[in-house]
Design a protein around this motif. Sequence first.
Motif, mmCIF file in Angstrom:
data_model
loop_
_atom_site.group_PDB
_atom_site.id
_atom_site.type_symbol
_atom_site.label_atom_id
_atom_site.label_comp_id
_atom_site.label_asym_id
_atom_site.label_seq_id
_atom_site.Cartn_x
_atom_site.Cartn_y
_atom_site.Cartn_z
ATOM 1 N N SER B 215 5.697 116.108 -24.443
ATOM 2 C CA SER B 215 6.644 115.490 -25.363
ATOM 3 C C SER B 215 5.922 115.018 -26.607
ATOM 4 N N ARG B 219 9.523 108.225 -34.971
ATOM 5 C CA ARG B 219 10.698 107.811 -35.736
ATOM 6 C C ARG B 219 10.423 108.124 -37.199
ATOM 7 N N PHE B 264 20.225 120.197 -27.343
ATOM 8 C CA PHE B 264 20.206 119.218 -28.434
ATOM 9 C C PHE B 264 20.788 117.899 -27.927
ATOM 10 N N SER B 265 20.251 116.780 -28.403
ATOM 11 C CA SER B 265 20.912 115.493 -28.148
ATOM 12 C C SER B 265 22.055 115.338 -29.135
ATOM 13 N N GLU B 278 18.012 115.742 -34.152
ATOM 14 C CA GLU B 278 17.437 114.400 -34.018
ATOM 15 C C GLU B 278 16.455 114.366 -32.839
ATOM 16 N N THR B 279 16.924 114.819 -31.703
ATOM 17 C CA THR B 279 16.113 114.868 -30.476
ATOM 18 C C THR B 279 16.508 116.149 -29.756
ATOM 19 N N PHE B 281 15.495 118.740 -26.063
ATOM 20 C CA PHE B 281 14.727 119.035 -24.847
ATOM 21 C C PHE B 281 14.658 120.538 -24.670
ATOM 22 N N THR B 295 10.220 117.291 -24.591
ATOM 23 C CA THR B 295 11.059 116.481 -25.465
ATOM 24 C C THR B 295 10.442 116.467 -26.851
ATOM 25 N N SER B 297 11.414 114.571 -30.851
ATOM 26 C CA SER B 297 12.364 113.654 -31.488
ATOM 27 C C SER B 297 11.851 113.156 -32.827
ATOM 28 N N THR B 299 13.656 110.395 -33.809
ATOM 29 C CA THR B 299 14.359 109.109 -33.797
ATOM 30 C C THR B 299 13.654 108.045 -32.974
ATOM 31 N N ALA B 300 12.676 108.469 -32.161
ATOM 32 C CA ALA B 300 11.908 107.502 -31.368
ATOM 33 C C ALA B 300 10.609 108.159 -30.944
ATOM 34 N N GLY B 301 9.632 107.326 -30.638
ATOM 35 C CA GLY B 301 8.283 107.824 -30.415
ATOM 36 C C GLY B 301 7.981 108.222 -28.982
ATOM 37 N N ILE B 302 7.176 109.266 -28.859
ATOM 38 C CA ILE B 302 6.660 109.692 -27.553
ATOM 39 C C ILE B 302 5.526 110.671 -27.820
#
Lengths: 392, 392
Positions: B215, B219, B264-265, B278-279, B281, B295, B297, B299-302
């Motif tokens: 992943s 953001r 897609f999310s 946006e995000t 999988f 994953t 994204s 919009t948020a961190g990973i």
Amino acid sequence: MHNKSANTRRDFLRHLGASASALSLPLLSYADNLTYQREYNRVHSLVTNPYGTELGQPGRKLGIALVGLGYYSSGRLAPALQETQYCRLAGIVTGTPAKADEWMKKYNIPKENVYDYKTFDRIADNKDIDVVYVVLPNSMHEEFVIRAAQAGKHVICEKPMAIFPKACQNMIDACKKANKQLAVGYRLHYEPFTKEVIRLGQEKVFGPVKFIESSDGFRVGDPKQWRMKKAMAGGGPLMDVGIYAVQGSRYVTGEEPISVTAQFSPKTEPQKFTEVEETMFWQFQFPSGAVSNSTTSYTAGIERLRASCEKGWFELSPAFGYGPLKGMTSKGPIELPHVNHQAVHMDGICKDLLDGKTLPNHVTGEEGLKDVTLLQAIYQAAETGRKITLKG
Amino acid sequence: MHNKSANTRRDFLRHLGASASALSLPLLSYADNLTYQREYNRVHSLVTNPYGTELGQPGRKLGIALVGLGYYSSGRLAPALQETQYCRLAGIVTGTPAKADEWMKKYNIPKENVYDYKTFDRIADNKDIDVVYVVLPNSMHEEFVIRAAQAGKHVICEKPMAIFPKACQNMIDACKKANKQLAVGYRLHYEPFTKEVIRLGQEKVFGPVKFIESSDGFRVGDPKQWRMKKAMAGGGPLMDVGIYAVQGSRYVTGEEPISVTAQFSPKTEPQKFTEVEETMFWQFQFPSGAVSNSTTSYTAGIERLRASCEKGWFELSPAFGYGPLKGMTSKGPIELPHVNHQAVHMDGICKDLLDGKTLPNHVTGEEGLKDVTLLQAIYQAAETGRKITLKG
């Protein structure tokens, strides 16, 4: 009765000099709760609750009978019941006489509290036993939960609650009809790290949860065990440990999925996985737009619950085993004590039973039904290769 | 020529008293390699290699021109080029005169080594510049890589190599025609932690890899940046950082995916994500039966690469950023030094160019083409909701 009980609790706390609101604080420690409860029991002896459980003498513990003496009973529940404050190991139900002998000796269980699967229903007449904990293979949960309820006992049923939603509903109905409470073996809802990530997610401490990765798997040993038999287990790792990854995505968001996609892996060990899946993935969408991506496996290990949020992240890894769990966030580690998961689970349930309280939603049969419905939707999505829409 | 070169290297090592096989040992440190290379350069000056690069005087560094002076050039590549042993910052190509002035002063770049996008082709006449590093938005890679090759320069192209496979093929063809080498900005193949997990996976140190979770996301800031424009970026986080998660699953298994599913999310910030995802999988299946679940994204961190194997597991987290990376296995932590990713990347490429060696497969245009083909297959799978079969 509930209101009266609550008033009594508030009065009691005031009497102790504590503020009423302190009771609902999640920061009230387990030890504090125990102290409180012991005092409460001492003062309010012999209160009958709406479910018919007698509190009895101060410090009385509910008697639990374990049905099925496999590893979870022998290695986890029975030892935990030596530590519990609100319940004790009172009886056993087993089809193996040698096990019965061994347990009677080891835990000082009287012969009249030992049953086999035929004599089980006579447990109705046994006042020593208040709660029946069903720890049998998944396919047997329905029958024994219903028989336990019909025998007039509260029931705890190991997860997954059943293989199909219909069975869950039958179990819920039977317990309602008997006016008995039904809990599922969701120990983590009483576990400090889990409670903390539920708080972090649902209170949006790091902003809205954007996506979750949750995974639970291990390398299964003996391929002849019941977990590998579809008729008894209902499926493979998804039924057994994948359910934790499902739970994780639900309790961190506090939402119910509205759609699911899923994928089976090819079998890398087809001679071993003749009946159930080896590894699988699934993805949920939640009403807020949050999404989750999960893995479960019987062929290799993994155990993690991670939420990526608008303003940071939090993670448990390990996340679902018997602990110690380990927590980290974008602001630093989660520092909490390790507890005996099985002890706090059974104590949490039995405390509520003793208090005459309705069990919290997250451990009830209705919660078990939600998960089993999702497990079947995941299988359906993987089998059809299609996105399945859910009620949410 | 290659054989001759290899023989010479072996002879040289023997001369130094080292065993020939030591050269190929992954444990030969970066510093050792540098010492070796300096000695090698000193002894074998003025060797012309098959790609026409002159080694020149002992210690001669290849001149690199950076095309596009955004953050990756200004914040990463230019500083790294102050540390490199086999290359140096020799020129710049920019459409912004103010940037040109600033860089000339800061890095002592002569005016004749400064180009804009119109004058760029005159770089053909500049003997100071051996390598052009294209650091432009994705949609511009094809044009500038081809122009650089036609100007007679080796090329490094930032990832993703392009938006569509056809562009990658055009770039590969142009470099071949010009007899110049083409590398992609895959810095991690020169990075110690990454090299170690490649070894752990491909050498099956923990048994066969069963499944991978990879992943990469963050953001995104300014929604007006080119990364958010579909025409320039070709897509969202998948093109930008998801490619690392694709790479991770490929280099840990050493295999090419044979199928892909993707999702897609929903957009939780639709006003921000007007053009790109946006995000998302995706899941790969590999020929061995290994599977991956990923994953990406904005919009948020990973940031994580994890392999679950028959006999254990290994993980990098962080796994793909500029470091320090962090590695853990089921047997304990991976202890390796942090290096400057950009420096080892450019040095690794330029060392091979100086040696007259063909670049290793994992950093070539062919590798870039494989990833871009997969990125487009992932989009296709997500758009159609169908499993896409791949050549493998």
